[in-house]
Enzyme design. Structure first.
Site, PDB file in Angstrom:
ATOM      1  N   LYS A 233     -15.174 -13.256   9.899  1.00 16.41           N
ATOM      2  CA  LYS A 233     -16.558 -12.970  10.266  1.00 16.41           C
ATOM      3  C   LYS A 233     -17.493 -12.803   9.077  1.00 16.41           C
ATOM      4  O   LYS A 233     -17.205 -12.067   8.156  1.00 16.41           O
ATOM      5  CB  LYS A 233     -16.613 -11.702  11.122  1.00 16.41           C
ATOM      6  CG  LYS A 233     -15.962 -11.845  12.489  1.00 16.41           C
ATOM      7  CD  LYS A 233     -16.156 -10.591  13.315  1.00 16.41           C
ATOM      8  CE  LYS A 233     -15.561 -10.748  14.715  1.00 16.41           C
ATOM      9  NZ  LYS A 233     -15.773  -9.535  15.540  1.00 16.41           N
TER      10      LYS A 233
ATOM     11  N   GLY B 120      -6.465  -6.605   3.006  1.00 16.70           N
ATOM     12  CA  GLY B 120      -5.188  -6.670   3.710  1.00 16.70           C
ATOM     13  C   GLY B 120      -4.615  -8.068   3.823  1.00 16.70           C
ATOM     14  O   GLY B 120      -3.453  -8.313   3.504  1.00 16.70           O
TER      15      GLY B 120
ATOM     16  N   GLY C  50     -12.401  -3.497   2.748  1.00 19.33           N
ATOM     17  CA  GLY C  50     -13.839  -3.275   2.881  1.00 19.33           C
ATOM     18  C   GLY C  50     -14.416  -2.510   1.707  1.00 19.33           C
ATOM     19  O   GLY C  50     -15.512  -2.816   1.220  1.00 19.33           O
TER      20      GLY C  50
ATOM     21  N   ARG D 272       0.821  -1.214   0.000  1.00 22.68           N
ATOM     22  CA  ARG D 272       0.000   0.000   0.000  1.00 22.68           C
ATOM     23  C   ARG D 272       0.856   1.265   0.000  1.00 22.68           C
ATOM     24  O   ARG D 272       0.493   2.266  -0.619  1.00 22.68           O
ATOM     25  CB  ARG D 272      -0.949   0.002   1.202  1.00 22.68           C
ATOM     26  CG  ARG D 272      -2.105  -0.979   1.059  1.00 22.68           C
ATOM     27  CD  ARG D 272      -3.010  -0.972   2.270  1.00 22.68           C
ATOM     28  NE  ARG D 272      -4.218  -1.751   2.007  1.00 22.68           N
ATOM     29  CZ  ARG D 272      -5.140  -2.008   2.919  1.00 22.68           C
ATOM     30  NH1 ARG D 272      -4.988  -1.564   4.157  1.00 22.68           N
ATOM     31  NH2 ARG D 272      -6.215  -2.722   2.606  1.00 22.68           N
TER      32      ARG D 272
END
Length: 403
Positions: free
Chosen positions: A194, A347, A370, A37
């Site tokens: 999750k 990530g 996200g 990044r």
């Protein structure tokens, strides 16, 4: 069509430019483990510096307690890395909100924005302070474009001019082009811990793709929904019913969510735990599922081999532990040798790509996590929406100057 103000549209000479990048990178013992990044942002920073502007960079790192400095979440390692990559000193400024002395500086890095009270809540007072630092605000952080926070959204409302950086623009263009009319079959791989954090994208993708491969804790929740015992593996009990509905919706749309048929288990979560391969119907109450097994790998590899478009976000198992990394390694290598157009983001995905050495064999690597998922799910990214508003206001102002 998305209309945004670009760096090339502006005269930045002598201007103070506040740039939002995403430097939320993995750091261990003060050392950066993956600088993808940071490296990706160099094009933007060099373009702005070449105009003669003075550059102030903002970023977050991790999830520190708001309003408090925490050395563990300091951007000091980022400043060191940037200094090396740019071949010029990039000082880290700890107290930067009220004023940054740029008199004899070309570029500085502001300390973690999440140390500032009001960042996450997008508080107006903080956003106005950020905006007051600059003549131009540039959002180049696609990875945080789904967040409505002071440094990604609020500041864009109050800065004199708000523009989109080259990295953000490239992400939007590439992802839009790839997803507008994808070659079929289209396979999506969504892994992670999750279901709740990726529920919307799972629902959306299940209706769009031909195959939706799930991994990690997400797969465990789907296995539970399919009636299997997952022992003491990570899963979300409250979302089991939702997982059932997603599987049903995928079937109705002519797609499939292929679940693991065998897994790699351990009795404890440890890099050195004894690993055993078990059929999914043989999981014991004290087992922890930490990776997919060889039969599942073979099945997933076959699915990926037939794909024409592949979207990858998240690992299949605890790939950080070598003995539980086979599934994610096979996934990475299968995508790397595929003739399909492949897009990877997130990530953990970036870390896996680096670990398994396939970065030059993925068609497009997104810096987003996200934001990448929400964009794939068809959601409007708030940070992009506010830049569009700013672009309309800027365009109207420019038209007024012409008359």
């Amino acid at each position: 069509m998305t209309i945004l103000v670009k760096i090339a549209d502006l005269d930045l000479s002598g201007k103070r430019v506040l740039v939002r990048e995403d430097y939320n990178v993995p750091i261990k013992d003060g050392e950066i483990e993956d600088d993808t990044r940071i490296y990706a942002s160099l094009l933007t920073l060099n373009k702005i510096l070449d105009t003669g502007a003075k550059v102030m960079i903002m970023s977050h790192l991790g999830r520190p307690k708001e309003g408090e400095f925490d050395e563990a979440f300091s951007l000091a390692p980022i400043a060191k890395c940037l200094s090396s990559l740019l071949d010029r000193k990039v000082p880290l400024v700890k107290d930067w909100l009220d004023e940054i002395d740029m008199e004899n500086r070309e570029i500085v890095l502001c300390e973690n924005v999440r140390f500032e009270t009001g960042e996450i809540a997008n508080e107006d007072e903080l956003a106005r302070k950020m905006a007051a630092l600059c003549n131009v605000y540039v959002n180049d952080a696609f990875a945080t474009a789904h967040r409505v926070q002071a440094s990604t959204h609020g500041v864009a409302k109050y800065a004199p001019v708000s523009a989109a950086g080259p990295l953000l623009i490239t992400e939007l263009k590439t992802l839009s082009r790839a997803l507008k009319d994808p070659a079929k079959p289209m396979v999506a791989v969504v892994g992670g811990s999750k279901v709740s954090s990726k529920l919307t994208i799972l629902e959306s993708l299940s209706k769009k793709v031909d195959q939706l491969i799930v991994g990690g804790g997400i797969a465990n929740t789907f296995l539970k929904a399919a009636g299997y015992n997952v022992g003491k593996s990570l899963y979300e009990e409250g979302l089991v019913e939702k997982a059932k509905k997603i599987m049903a919706a995928a079937k109705e749309s002519g797609g499939e969510i292929p679940l693991p048929v065998d897994v790699v288990c351990a009795k404890e979560f440890s890099a050195h735990a004894d690993a055993s391969i078990k059929g999914i119907e043989n999981i014991e109450d004290d087992d922890m599922i930490l990776d997919v097994g060889p039969e599942t790998i073979a099945r997933f590899t076959d699915i990926l081999g037939q794909a024409q478009t592949i979207v990858w976000n998240g690992p299949l198992g605890v790939f950080e532990f070598d003995r539980f990394s086979a599934g994610t390694r096979a996934l990475a290598e299968s995508i790397a040798i595929s003739d399909a157009f492949s897009i990877a983001g997130g990530g953990d995905t970036l870390s896996a790509i680096t670990k398994f050495g396939v970065s030059n064999k993925i068609s497009y690597i997104s810096t987003g996590g996200g934001a990448f998922l929400e964009f794939l799910g068809g959601k409007k990214l708030p940070a992009v929406a506010i830049l569009e508003e700013s672009a309309r206001a800027w365009a109207a102002m420019e038209r007024g100057r012409e008359y």
